[in-house]
Each structure stands twice: as structure tokens, then as C-alpha cells.
Write a protein that holds these residues in place. Sequence first.
Motif, PDB file in Angstrom:
ATOM      1  N   LEU A 131     -16.166 -13.800  49.810  1.00 21.56           N
ATOM      2  CA  LEU A 131     -15.582 -13.234  49.192  1.00 21.56           C
ATOM      3  C   LEU A 131     -15.156 -13.888  46.978  1.00 21.56           C
ATOM      4  O   LEU A 131     -15.534 -14.033  47.265  1.00 21.56           O
ATOM      5  N   PHE A 132     -15.381 -11.640  47.526  1.00 33.21           N
ATOM      6  CA  PHE A 132     -15.227 -12.154  45.806  1.00 33.21           C
ATOM      7  C   PHE A 132     -14.550 -10.705  45.483  1.00 33.21           C
ATOM      8  O   PHE A 132     -14.601  -9.762  46.364  1.00 33.21           O
ATOM      9  N   TRP A 133     -14.031 -10.809  43.667  1.00 32.77           N
ATOM     10  CA  TRP A 133     -12.955  -9.530  44.060  1.00 32.77           C
ATOM     11  C   TRP A 133     -13.653  -9.582  42.568  1.00 32.77           C
ATOM     12  O   TRP A 133     -14.163 -10.252  41.589  1.00 32.77           O
ATOM     13  N   TYR A 134     -13.898  -8.046  41.690  1.00 33.42           N
ATOM     14  CA  TYR A 134     -14.423  -7.391  40.603  1.00 33.42           C
ATOM     15  C   TYR A 134     -13.402  -6.573  40.456  1.00 33.42           C
ATOM     16  O   TYR A 134     -13.322  -5.576  40.892  1.00 33.42           O
ATOM     17  N   LYS A 135     -14.028  -6.768  38.926  1.00 36.43           N
ATOM     18  CA  LYS A 135     -13.271  -5.756  37.675  1.00 36.43           C
ATOM     19  C   LYS A 135     -13.485  -4.445  37.251  1.00 36.43           C
ATOM     20  O   LYS A 135     -14.366  -5.270  37.060  1.00 36.43           O
ATOM     21  N   ARG A 166     -14.197 -16.261  43.276  1.00 34.97           N
ATOM     22  CA  ARG A 166     -14.895 -16.445  44.368  1.00 34.97           C
ATOM     23  C   ARG A 166     -14.302 -17.332  45.670  1.00 34.97           C
ATOM     24  O   ARG A 166     -13.834 -18.083  44.833  1.00 34.97           O
ATOM     25  N   ARG A 167     -14.531 -16.891  47.026  1.00 32.82           N
ATOM     26  CA  ARG A 167     -13.796 -17.865  47.785  1.00 32.82           C
ATOM     27  C   ARG A 167     -14.042 -18.000  49.111  1.00 32.82           C
ATOM     28  O   ARG A 167     -14.914 -16.738  49.334  1.00 32.82           O
ATOM     29  N   SER A 196      -8.183 -12.408  58.368  1.00 28.21           N
ATOM     30  CA  SER A 196      -9.971 -11.254  57.748  1.00 28.21           C
ATOM     31  C   SER A 196      -8.742 -10.241  56.156  1.00 28.21           C
ATOM     32  O   SER A 196      -9.509  -9.362  56.488  1.00 28.21           O
ATOM     33  N   SER A 197      -8.421 -10.665  55.781  1.00 25.78           N
ATOM     34  CA  SER A 197      -7.767 -10.063  54.219  1.00 25.78           C
ATOM     35  C   SER A 197      -8.100 -11.195  53.602  1.00 25.78           C
ATOM     36  O   SER A 197      -7.950 -12.279  53.120  1.00 25.78           O
ATOM     37  N   PHE A 198      -8.166 -10.872  52.362  1.00 23.02           N
ATOM     38  CA  PHE A 198      -8.341 -11.220  51.056  1.00 23.02           C
ATOM     39  C   PHE A 198      -7.767 -10.733  50.207  1.00 23.02           C
ATOM     40  O   PHE A 198      -8.101  -9.724  48.979  1.00 23.02           O
ATOM     41  N   SER A 224     -19.541 -11.606  51.036  1.00 23.40           N
ATOM     42  CA  SER A 224     -21.532 -12.374  51.258  1.00 23.40           C
ATOM     43  C   SER A 224     -21.942 -12.433  52.400  1.00 23.40           C
ATOM     44  O   SER A 224     -20.313 -13.944  52.276  1.00 23.40           O
ATOM     45  N   GLU A 225     -23.231 -12.911  52.743  1.00 21.26           N
ATOM     46  CA  GLU A 225     -23.536 -13.635  53.639  1.00 21.26           C
ATOM     47  C   GLU A 225     -23.982 -15.245  53.024  1.00 21.26           C
ATOM     48  O   GLU A 225     -24.260 -15.452  51.824  1.00 21.26           O
TER      49      GLU A 225
END
Lengths: 114, 115
Positions: free
Chosen positions: B34-38, B50-51, B73-75, B95-96
Motif C-alpha cells: 500500500l502506498f500514499w502519494y501527494k 509504502r507499507r 482493509s483500511s490504510f 500493488s500486487e
Amino acid sequence: DVKVTQSSRYLVKRTGEKVFLECVQDMDHENMFWYRQDPGLGLRLIYFSYDVKMKEKGDIPEGYSVSREKKERFSLILESASTNQTSMYLCASSPTGTGSYGYTFGSGTRLTVV
Amino acid sequence: AQKVTQAQTEISVVEKEDVTLDCVYETRDTTYYLFWYKQPPSGELVFLIRRNSFDEQNEISGRYSWNFQKSTSSFNFTITASQVVDSAVYFCALSENTGFQKLVFGTGTRLLVSP
């Protein structure tokens, strides 16, 4: 500083024109991607490439093609531009391998088709 | 199929308020990332975090913190004491675990921080 460079920040093209969007990365990444970004729809994958001369369709490939003749360069081609292809186009790259590393993005090309 | 949902289209806060951006994901993979982008007004997406699916520890980086809960199922992403410079569109992505490194993005949340 490692980078993904998109050749144009803004482009205005006419309906029916053939349009080339260029993307170059200097990180020796195997994978390269083209996304389009539209309000309310987020980023949608158009095409990606995992090696030179290799390409795979993403979720919305219709009306687009790509070319990857060299590892560092990935081109998006609009064969005959249409107004519904007006959008922000984002190129990204990532290394391959076990796990997932996320992307390095270019600064985007805002394309307007008139 | 993989899917990321960011139900909040736009959030407006006043400087110094805390704000949480929600992200819910769907996947059948047991290993995923899992990712966060700004995305600031300049347009370039900037990587934040990234996690992987085996690491449920929460993470804090300055004013930013992330809460990963596999059970729901939350981030989720929290900005503490928000600042005007935090104004941007924030994307959550999934991402897979393959060599292709494909990311599936949510639709983004626009955060507007007013002085």
C-alpha cells in the motif's frame, strides 16, 4: 537527482493529429508506465512496459499505442487525437524484482485536444 | 480484482486542525503493498509511504501518521496540525506482488488547508 522527465508540460493539438508524448528516466528502471488523470477518476493505466520492446495494455488502451526502443525512453502515441483524450498524462518508472517499490513520477503533460 | 476506494472527494480544514484521509482497499492477494502519494499544484506525484501487508505497525513521520488495519482493509492517513503547504491531492494506491509493479490508484482526496 534521479528523475523521470516528460518532454512537454503543456500541449495543445488539433483533432485528428498524431501526438507523441515522450518520457525519459535516468534510473535504469525496467518498468515504465503511462497513466492518464481525470477529475473524479483518479489515475488510470493506459500501457506499461517491463522491458525494451515489450508492452502490455493497461485498463484503457483504446486510442493509444506505445513505443519502447531504449530502456530509458517510453513514448505514448495518440494515433488520431480526439477531444476525449484531453487530460493530464503521467509517466512513471519503477525497478523490478520481489516486492513493490512504488513509482517515480514525471511532472505530467497536460494535453488539450481542440 | 484489486480496488482502492477514497470516499472523501474533498476536505477543507483550517490551519492547525488535524485531518484524516480514508483509504479502503480490496484484494485477494495475501501479499500486497500500500502506498500514499501527494500531488501538489505543480502536478508531480510525490511518494509518501509504502507499507507491505505483513507489517501492520502504524507509522509516524513528523506531522504525518498512517494507520494500517487489515481487519477493515483500511490504510488511513492523518495529518496533525495541518499547514497551508499540505494543500494537495492525496492518492492511496495498492500493488500486487509481481515483477510488473503495477499500481492501482484510488480517485484521490483533495485537501484544502486555509490560513
